[in-house]
Write a protein that holds these residues in place. Structure first.
Motif, PDB file in Angstrom:
ATOM      1  N   PHE A   3      13.109  -3.307 -28.029  1.00  0.00           N
ATOM      2  CA  PHE A   3      13.191  -3.287 -29.550  1.00  0.00           C
ATOM      3  C   PHE A   3      13.013  -2.083 -29.976  1.00  0.00           C
ATOM      4  O   PHE A   3      12.099  -1.401 -29.760  1.00  0.00           O
ATOM      5  CB  PHE A   3      12.488  -4.415 -30.066  1.00  0.00           C
ATOM      6  CG  PHE A   3      12.843  -5.765 -29.481  1.00  0.00           C
ATOM      7  CD1 PHE A   3      13.434  -6.762 -30.076  1.00  0.00           C
ATOM      8  CD2 PHE A   3      11.794  -6.306 -28.371  1.00  0.00           C
ATOM      9  CE1 PHE A   3      13.751  -8.056 -29.445  1.00  0.00           C
ATOM     10  CE2 PHE A   3      12.241  -7.499 -27.787  1.00  0.00           C
ATOM     11  CZ  PHE A   3      13.171  -8.477 -28.432  1.00  0.00           C
ATOM     12  N   TYR A   6      14.078   0.573 -37.447  1.00  0.00           N
ATOM     13  CA  TYR A   6      14.490   1.511 -38.106  1.00  0.00           C
ATOM     14  C   TYR A   6      13.867   1.452 -39.725  1.00  0.00           C
ATOM     15  O   TYR A   6      13.903   0.613 -40.428  1.00  0.00           O
ATOM     16  CB  TYR A   6      16.071   1.405 -38.470  1.00  0.00           C
ATOM     17  CG  TYR A   6      16.576   2.610 -39.061  1.00  0.00           C
ATOM     18  CD1 TYR A   6      16.652   3.814 -38.577  1.00  0.00           C
ATOM     19  CD2 TYR A   6      17.071   2.298 -40.520  1.00  0.00           C
ATOM     20  CE1 TYR A   6      17.355   4.901 -39.051  1.00  0.00           C
ATOM     21  CE2 TYR A   6      17.681   3.775 -41.172  1.00  0.00           C
ATOM     22  CZ  TYR A   6      17.900   4.875 -40.504  1.00  0.00           C
ATOM     23  OH  TYR A   6      18.364   5.896 -40.931  1.00  0.00           O
ATOM     24  N   HIS A  18      15.351  -4.102 -34.594  1.00  0.00           N
ATOM     25  CA  HIS A  18      16.651  -4.247 -33.950  1.00  0.00           C
ATOM     26  C   HIS A  18      16.540  -4.532 -32.441  1.00  0.00           C
ATOM     27  O   HIS A  18      15.671  -3.864 -31.849  1.00  0.00           O
ATOM     28  CB  HIS A  18      17.677  -2.966 -33.904  1.00  0.00           C
ATOM     29  CG  HIS A  18      17.973  -2.819 -35.423  1.00  0.00           C
ATOM     30  ND1 HIS A  18      19.423  -3.403 -35.879  1.00  0.00           N
ATOM     31  CD2 HIS A  18      17.615  -1.946 -36.288  1.00  0.00           C
ATOM     32  CE1 HIS A  18      19.478  -2.767 -37.078  1.00  0.00           C
ATOM     33  NE2 HIS A  18      18.519  -1.820 -37.505  1.00  0.00           N
ATOM     34  N   TYR A  19      17.235  -5.371 -31.759  1.00  0.00           N
ATOM     35  CA  TYR A  19      17.510  -5.292 -30.598  1.00  0.00           C
ATOM     36  C   TYR A  19      18.034  -3.826 -30.087  1.00  0.00           C
ATOM     37  O   TYR A  19      18.928  -3.207 -30.655  1.00  0.00           O
ATOM     38  CB  TYR A  19      18.273  -6.345 -29.942  1.00  0.00           C
ATOM     39  CG  TYR A  19      17.797  -7.636 -29.637  1.00  0.00           C
ATOM     40  CD1 TYR A  19      17.316  -8.032 -28.204  1.00  0.00           C
ATOM     41  CD2 TYR A  19      17.495  -8.469 -30.685  1.00  0.00           C
ATOM     42  CE1 TYR A  19      16.671  -9.176 -28.381  1.00  0.00           C
ATOM     43  CE2 TYR A  19      16.867  -9.590 -30.549  1.00  0.00           C
ATOM     44  CZ  TYR A  19      16.491  -9.954 -29.260  1.00  0.00           C
ATOM     45  OH  TYR A  19      15.768 -11.303 -29.138  1.00  0.00           O
ATOM     46  N   CYS A  22      21.821  -3.555 -30.150  1.00  0.00           N
ATOM     47  CA  CYS A  22      22.457  -3.957 -31.211  1.00  0.00           C
ATOM     48  C   CYS A  22      23.358  -2.530 -31.417  1.00  0.00           C
ATOM     49  O   CYS A  22      22.918  -1.565 -31.311  1.00  0.00           O
ATOM     50  CB  CYS A  22      21.522  -3.890 -32.537  1.00  0.00           C
ATOM     51  SG  CYS A  22      22.365  -4.244 -34.199  1.00  0.00           S
ATOM     52  N   CYS A  25      22.035  -0.243 -33.738  1.00  0.00           N
ATOM     53  CA  CYS A  25      20.600   0.444 -33.047  1.00  0.00           C
ATOM     54  C   CYS A  25      20.940   1.680 -31.920  1.00  0.00           C
ATOM     55  O   CYS A  25      20.507   2.797 -31.891  1.00  0.00           O
ATOM     56  CB  CYS A  25      19.525  -0.528 -32.781  1.00  0.00           C
ATOM     57  SG  CYS A  25      18.306   0.259 -31.581  1.00  0.00           S
ATOM     58  N   TRP A  43      13.929   6.333 -36.510  1.00  0.00           N
ATOM     59  CA  TRP A  43      13.696   5.240 -35.402  1.00  0.00           C
ATOM     60  C   TRP A  43      12.306   5.295 -34.901  1.00  0.00           C
ATOM     61  O   TRP A  43      11.934   6.376 -34.489  1.00  0.00           O
ATOM     62  CB  TRP A  43      14.792   5.271 -34.337  1.00  0.00           C
ATOM     63  CG  TRP A  43      16.224   5.134 -34.695  1.00  0.00           C
ATOM     64  CD1 TRP A  43      17.195   5.819 -35.081  1.00  0.00           C
ATOM     65  CD2 TRP A  43      16.705   3.638 -34.892  1.00  0.00           C
ATOM     66  NE1 TRP A  43      18.094   5.076 -35.525  1.00  0.00           N
ATOM     67  CE2 TRP A  43      18.095   3.843 -35.467  1.00  0.00           C
ATOM     68  CE3 TRP A  43      16.058   2.516 -34.793  1.00  0.00           C
ATOM     69  CZ2 TRP A  43      18.875   2.830 -35.610  1.00  0.00           C
ATOM     70  CZ3 TRP A  43      17.117   1.287 -34.880  1.00  0.00           C
ATOM     71  CH2 TRP A  43      18.581   1.523 -35.342  1.00  0.00           C
ATOM     72  N   SER A  50       9.349  -8.166 -29.634  1.00  0.00           N
ATOM     73  CA  SER A  50       9.738  -8.090 -31.029  1.00  0.00           C
ATOM     74  C   SER A  50       8.559  -8.122 -31.933  1.00  0.00           C
ATOM     75  O   SER A  50       8.450  -7.637 -32.913  1.00  0.00           O
ATOM     76  CB  SER A  50      10.688  -9.159 -31.631  1.00  0.00           C
ATOM     77  OG  SER A  50      10.488 -10.602 -31.205  1.00  0.00           O
ATOM     78  N   TYR A  67      14.030  -8.339 -40.141  1.00  0.00           N
ATOM     79  CA  TYR A  67      14.807  -8.498 -38.528  1.00  0.00           C
ATOM     80  C   TYR A  67      16.542  -8.111 -39.003  1.00  0.00           C
ATOM     81  O   TYR A  67      16.884  -8.959 -40.030  1.00  0.00           O
ATOM     82  CB  TYR A  67      14.698  -9.792 -37.983  1.00  0.00           C
ATOM     83  CG  TYR A  67      13.430  -9.985 -37.534  1.00  0.00           C
ATOM     84  CD1 TYR A  67      12.866  -9.432 -36.307  1.00  0.00           C
ATOM     85  CD2 TYR A  67      12.497 -10.706 -38.294  1.00  0.00           C
ATOM     86  CE1 TYR A  67      11.652  -9.628 -35.851  1.00  0.00           C
ATOM     87  CE2 TYR A  67      11.112 -10.999 -37.615  1.00  0.00           C
ATOM     88  CZ  TYR A  67      10.796 -10.341 -36.821  1.00  0.00           C
ATOM     89  OH  TYR A  67       9.387 -10.517 -36.116  1.00  0.00           O
ATOM     90  N   CYS A  68      16.958  -7.362 -38.124  1.00  0.00           N
ATOM     91  CA  CYS A  68      18.378  -7.185 -38.365  1.00  0.00           C
ATOM     92  C   CYS A  68      19.300  -8.460 -38.399  1.00  0.00           C
ATOM     93  O   CYS A  68      18.892  -9.244 -37.609  1.00  0.00           O
ATOM     94  CB  CYS A  68      18.857  -6.271 -37.287  1.00  0.00           C
ATOM     95  SG  CYS A  68      20.630  -6.066 -37.178  1.00  0.00           S
ATOM     96  N   HIS A  70      22.305  -8.627 -38.108  1.00  0.00           N
ATOM     97  CA  HIS A  70      23.405  -8.947 -37.250  1.00  0.00           C
ATOM     98  C   HIS A  70      23.142  -8.974 -35.565  1.00  0.00           C
ATOM     99  O   HIS A  70      23.461  -9.996 -35.108  1.00  0.00           O
ATOM    100  CB  HIS A  70      23.882  -7.331 -36.947  1.00  0.00           C
ATOM    101  CG  HIS A  70      25.130  -7.007 -36.228  1.00  0.00           C
ATOM    102  ND1 HIS A  70      26.308  -7.315 -36.572  1.00  0.00           N
ATOM    103  CD2 HIS A  70      25.181  -6.684 -34.847  1.00  0.00           C
ATOM    104  CE1 HIS A  70      27.361  -7.106 -35.470  1.00  0.00           C
ATOM    105  NE2 HIS A  70      26.645  -6.724 -34.317  1.00  0.00           N
ATOM    106  N   CYS A  71      21.885  -8.456 -35.140  1.00  0.00           N
ATOM    107  CA  CYS A  71      21.397  -8.633 -33.642  1.00  0.00           C
ATOM    108  C   CYS A  71      20.609  -9.834 -33.734  1.00  0.00           C
ATOM    109  O   CYS A  71      20.701 -10.503 -32.700  1.00  0.00           O
ATOM    110  CB  CYS A  71      20.765  -7.224 -33.191  1.00  0.00           C
ATOM    111  SG  CYS A  71      19.752  -6.692 -33.771  1.00  0.00           S
TER     112      CYS A  71
END
Ligand SMILES: [Zn+2]
Length: 75
Positions: A3, A6, A18-19, A22, A25, A43, A50, A67-68, A70-71
């Protein structure tokens, strides 16, 4: 699984977890398209869980830790 965080202080005052896998990421490399480089944030990582990333994000003094979308949505 790794993990990353950002940390962003230009577009918005927050830290996003992020993972590593991702696409935003890219194992801490980001999208590599310039505009999201070091000028906008940085980063942190990798972290092995996590929870660990979340704890670190909490020490960055950003207004928001997220948490993102997206991922993390996919899991
Ligand atoms: Zn992500």
């Amino acid at each position: 699984m790794e993990f990353y965080i950002y940390e962003n202080w230009v577009a918005s005052d927050k830290a996003v977890i992020h993972y590593g896998t991702c696409p935003f990421c890219n194992n801490g490399e980001g999208t590599g398209r310039g505009s999201l480089g070091d000028k906008n944030g940085r980063w942190w990582g990798p972290f092995t869980t996590s929870d660990e990333a979340f704890k670190k994000a909490g020490t960055l003094n950003r207004k928001e830790v997220a948490y993102c979308q997206h991922c993390f949505k996919k899991i």
